[in-house]
Design a protein around this motif. Sequence first.
Motif: not given
Length: 150
Positions: A116-145
Motif C-alpha cells: 500500500e505504501r509503495v502504491l501510494e508513493r507511485i500514485a504520487g509521482e508527478p506523471f501519474v494521473e491515477r492507478t489501478k492495482s491487483v494483488l496476486v493470490l497464487s502464481p500459476l506459471l512462471r517462465r524465465f527468458s
Amino acid sequence: MLNELDERIVHALAEDARRSYADIGQLVGLSAPAVKRRVDRLRATGAITGFTVRVDPAALGWETEGYIELYCRRNTSPETIRRGLERYQEVVAASTVTGEADAVVQVFAADMRHFERVLERIAGEPFVERTKSVLVLSPLLRRFSSGAPS
C-alpha cells in the motif's frame, strides 16, 4: 538471429546457467570447446546479455506481489515513466502496454501495508494521473527468458 543450435544452447543455459559446457555439448552434439566458442560469440554479439541467479522473493521476505496499472498525464514519455520507477526497489518489472493503461508495473513487497505504501508513493509521482492495482493470490506459471519457445 540465432540458428537452431544456438537456440538450444541458450535454452540449456536458461534452465541452468551453471551447466557445464561439456554437459551442454552432450545435449546439443558439440564438444565443450565448440560450445564455449558459441557462447562467447553470443555474448560478444549481445544475444546473451549476462548470467544471473533467480531468487524466490519470499526467501528475501517479499511475500506480497501485485500489479499496478499506471494512467499517466498527457504526453508522458516511456523514458519519464522508467526514470520515475527505477528508484523503487520493490518494482521488479515495468512495461508500456496497449489498452487504457499507459504502463503495467510488477511490485513485490513484504506485506500488504508495504504494498500500500509503495502504491501510494507511485500514485504520487508527478506523471501519474491515477492507478489501478491487483494483488496476486497464487502464481500459476512462471517462465524465465530463454529465447523463443521450443
